[in-house]
Enzyme design. Structure first.
Site, PDB file in Angstrom:
ATOM      1  N   GLY A 286       0.830  -1.207   0.000  1.00  0.00           N
ATOM      2  CA  GLY A 286       0.000   0.000   0.000  1.00  0.00           C
ATOM      3  C   GLY A 286       0.856   1.245   0.000  1.00  0.00           C
ATOM      4  O   GLY A 286       2.082   1.192   0.059  1.00  0.00           O
TER       5      GLY A 286
ATOM      6  N   GLY B 208       0.894   5.486   1.375  1.00  0.00           N
ATOM      7  CA  GLY B 208       0.292   6.572   2.145  1.00  0.00           C
ATOM      8  C   GLY B 208       0.819   7.885   1.611  1.00  0.00           C
ATOM      9  O   GLY B 208       1.402   7.936   0.530  1.00  0.00           O
TER      10      GLY B 208
ATOM     11  N   TYR C 202       3.215   9.634   2.732  1.00  0.00           N
ATOM     12  CA  TYR C 202       4.665   9.770   2.798  1.00  0.00           C
ATOM     13  C   TYR C 202       5.419   8.480   2.510  1.00  0.00           C
ATOM     14  O   TYR C 202       6.639   8.494   2.419  1.00  0.00           O
ATOM     15  CB  TYR C 202       5.069  10.259   4.195  1.00  0.00           C
ATOM     16  CG  TYR C 202       4.439  11.574   4.570  1.00  0.00           C
ATOM     17  CD1 TYR C 202       4.914  12.754   4.017  1.00  0.00           C
ATOM     18  CD2 TYR C 202       3.375  11.635   5.462  1.00  0.00           C
ATOM     19  CE1 TYR C 202       4.347  13.971   4.343  1.00  0.00           C
ATOM     20  CE2 TYR C 202       2.795  12.853   5.793  1.00  0.00           C
ATOM     21  CZ  TYR C 202       3.290  14.021   5.226  1.00  0.00           C
ATOM     22  OH  TYR C 202       2.714  15.215   5.552  1.00  0.00           O
TER      23      TYR C 202
ATOM     24  N   ASP D 201      -5.108  10.388  13.954  1.00  0.00           N
ATOM     25  CA  ASP D 201      -5.346  10.094  12.534  1.00  0.00           C
ATOM     26  C   ASP D 201      -6.137   8.791  12.405  1.00  0.00           C
ATOM     27  O   ASP D 201      -5.880   7.973  11.527  1.00  0.00           O
ATOM     28  CB  ASP D 201      -4.011   9.998  11.781  1.00  0.00           C
ATOM     29  CG  ASP D 201      -4.180  10.081  10.258  1.00  0.00           C
ATOM     30  OD1 ASP D 201      -5.272  10.500   9.805  1.00  0.00           O
ATOM     31  OD2 ASP D 201      -3.238   9.726   9.530  1.00  0.00           O
TER      32      ASP D 201
HETATM   33  P1  ATP Z   1      -1.312   8.264   5.539  1.00  0.00           P
HETATM   34  O1  ATP Z   1      -1.614   8.757   4.161  1.00  0.00           O
HETATM   35  O2  ATP Z   1      -2.464   7.531   6.136  1.00  0.00           O
HETATM   36  O3  ATP Z   1      -0.725   9.275   6.450  1.00  0.00           O
HETATM   37  P2  ATP Z   1       1.234   6.812   5.694  1.00  0.00           P
HETATM   38  O4  ATP Z   1       2.143   7.410   4.676  1.00  0.00           O
HETATM   39  O5  ATP Z   1       1.505   7.142   7.108  1.00  0.00           O
HETATM   40  O6  ATP Z   1      -0.253   7.097   5.316  1.00  0.00           O
HETATM   41  P3  ATP Z   1       0.497   4.102   6.310  1.00  0.00           P
HETATM   42  O7  ATP Z   1      -0.926   4.506   6.576  1.00  0.00           O
HETATM   43  O8  ATP Z   1       1.258   3.651   7.509  1.00  0.00           O
HETATM   44  O9  ATP Z   1       1.288   5.237   5.545  1.00  0.00           O
HETATM   45  O10 ATP Z   1       0.532   2.933   5.232  1.00  0.00           O
HETATM   46  C1  ATP Z   1      -0.061   3.083   3.949  1.00  0.00           C
HETATM   47  C2  ATP Z   1      -0.837   1.827   3.574  1.00  0.00           C
HETATM   48  O11 ATP Z   1       0.045   0.688   3.521  1.00  0.00           O
HETATM   49  C3  ATP Z   1      -1.918   1.426   4.578  1.00  0.00           C
HETATM   50  O12 ATP Z   1      -3.103   2.129   4.385  1.00  0.00           O
HETATM   51  C4  ATP Z   1      -2.026  -0.088   4.303  1.00  0.00           C
HETATM   52  O13 ATP Z   1      -2.822  -0.321   3.159  1.00  0.00           O
HETATM   53  C5  ATP Z   1      -0.596  -0.489   4.002  1.00  0.00           C
HETATM   54  N1  ATP Z   1       0.055  -0.937   5.238  1.00  0.00           N
HETATM   55  C6  ATP Z   1       0.674  -0.159   6.155  1.00  0.00           C
HETATM   56  N2  ATP Z   1       1.154  -0.879   7.189  1.00  0.00           N
HETATM   57  C7  ATP Z   1       0.827  -2.157   6.917  1.00  0.00           C
HETATM   58  C8  ATP Z   1       1.027  -3.398   7.641  1.00  0.00           C
HETATM   59  N3  ATP Z   1       1.654  -3.418   8.808  1.00  0.00           N
HETATM   60  N4  ATP Z   1       0.565  -4.533   7.089  1.00  0.00           N
HETATM   61  C9  ATP Z   1      -0.099  -4.498   5.898  1.00  0.00           C
HETATM   62  N5  ATP Z   1      -0.325  -3.378   5.196  1.00  0.00           N
HETATM   63  C10 ATP Z   1       0.126  -2.212   5.682  1.00  0.00           C
HETATM   64 MG    MG Z   2      -2.392   5.711   6.759  1.00  0.00          MG
END
Ligand code: ATP
Ligand code: MG
Length: 330
Positions: free
Chosen positions: A25, A27, A29, A141
């Site tokens: 996935g 996000g 960042y 969040d």
């Molecule tokens: P945001 O846009 O929510 O701030 P972010 O950059 O902090 O996102 P995360 O939300 O931690 O990133 O991760 C992005 C995506 O990756 C999640 O929505 C999920 O689909 C996938 N993902 C993250 N951590 C895991 C995990 N531990 N196991 C499986 N999939 C994961």
């Molecule tokens: Mg996220």
């Protein structure tokens, strides 16, 4: 990710004993990959942040806080933090793998959850959040995209990118640091955050939990976030249930109403655990709830005390950056 980048990531991971696997996935960042950790013979998730894509404030403030706090939290309903590695260009965060993905994707595919699944997931969310709050930490969040599922479909709260310590004195639980930082998505933040009023971040997490509960049970977000003025009006009016929602139990609807309301009467986590819809679901009521009541006291702060600095993030999130002085109760 371009193949050259994947190659760099793969090489670094190999050096630390991990074998790069499938894409999981993305996000705002980070890109998240599955990887096989040879030493433990287990699959993990690796969150890879490219430093040059991130803002200075994210790298200097939010990321170190995410790592420091996440490391200290251990609970069955939280994604477990294993390790972080920093290189010149990237930060790698090794996490417990949630193989069944996001709850949001399940709702997108299958629509509303039934009463039983909603009950199971919401109770697990409450258990995880009670633990986080008991440590004086707020998440800020909470949304269905950040609720992941393990192989038994148990909730794992993830993404601590906006978390922080909000209790100034964790030992005597007397002080809460109000927040002015707007984090998260419009659809999940409470009206006081939208209005720019300094807010109690514990009660703001509770509101997000109410939005999650409504969305799990109905398959739709409670408020339309396409227009901010309309969004605020709808939030103040409260969630609406129509004929379509007649299968939803009265108790479940009542609990949603008790959460999605103004700060002065919004339920604390303690009150949520004691609500009739919850009492039959909860096997282990956390014993630290009693001590946490002080975290959920509403505040009386006038709008005139606002001074907001808005930072627009690339993903559309906005931050009001500035924490105001600590308020305390006797
Ligand atoms: P945001 O846009 O929510 O701030 P972010 O950059 O902090 O996102 P995360 O939300 O931690 O990133 O991760 C992005 C995506 O990756 C999640 O929505 C999920 O689909 C996938 N993902 C993250 N951590 C895991 C995990 N531990 N196991 C499986 N999939 C994961
Ligand atoms: Mg996220």
């Amino acid at each position: 990710m371009a193949s050259s980048q994947a190659k760099v990531v793969s090489t670094i991971l190999e050096k630390h004993g991990y074998q790069l696997g499938r894409y999981l996935g993305k996000g705002a960042y980070a890109i998240v990959w599955e990887a096989y950790f040879k030493k433990w013979r287990t699959n993990v998730a690796v969150k890879v942040l490219l430093k040059e894509r991130a803002e200075a404030e994210f790298l200097s403030k939010f990321l170190p806080r995410e790592i420091q706090i996440w490391k200290s939290l251990k609970h069955p309903n939280l994604i477990n933090f294993y390790q972080s590695i920093e290189t010149t260009n990237r930060v790698y965060i090794m996490l417990e793998l949630a193989p069944r993905g996001e709850v949001m994707d399940i709702i997108r595919m299958k629509g509303a959850c039934d009463e039983k699944t909603t009950g199971k997931w919401f109770e697990q969310l409450c258990q995880g959040m009670a633990y986080i709050h008991s440590k004086g930490v707020v998440h800020r969040d909470l949304k269905l995209e950040n609720l992941l599922l393990d192989h038994n479909d148990n909730i794992k709260i993830s993404d601590f990118g906006f978390c922080k310590y909000a209790a100034a004195d964790i030992n005597n639980f007397k002080q809460v640091q109000l927040s002015e930082t707007y984090c998260g998505s419009y659809a999940y933040v409470p009206p006081e955050v939208l209005q720019g009023i300094p807010y109690n971040p514990f009660l703001s997490d509770v509101w997000s939990m109410g939005v999650i509960l409504y969305t799990m049970r109905t398959g739709k977000l409670p408020f339309d976030d396409s227009n901010l003025r309309r969004l605020l009006k709808q939030m103040i009016k409260g969630p609406i249930f129509t004929q379509k929602h007649k299968a939803i139990s009265i108790e479940c609807k009542d609990l949603i109403h008790c959460i999605l309301r103004g700060v002065s009467t919004r339920y604390s986590l303690h009150a949520i655990f004691d609500h009739p819809w919850m009492t039959h679901l909860v096997k282990n009521r956390p014993d630290y709830l009693q001590d946490m009541e002080v975290f959920y006291q509403p505040f009386n702060i006038t709008k005139s005390s606002q001074r907001l600095m808005t930072v627009q993030h690339s993903n559309g999130h906005e931050s009001f950056v500035k924490d105001i002085p600590i308020k305390s109760w006797g």
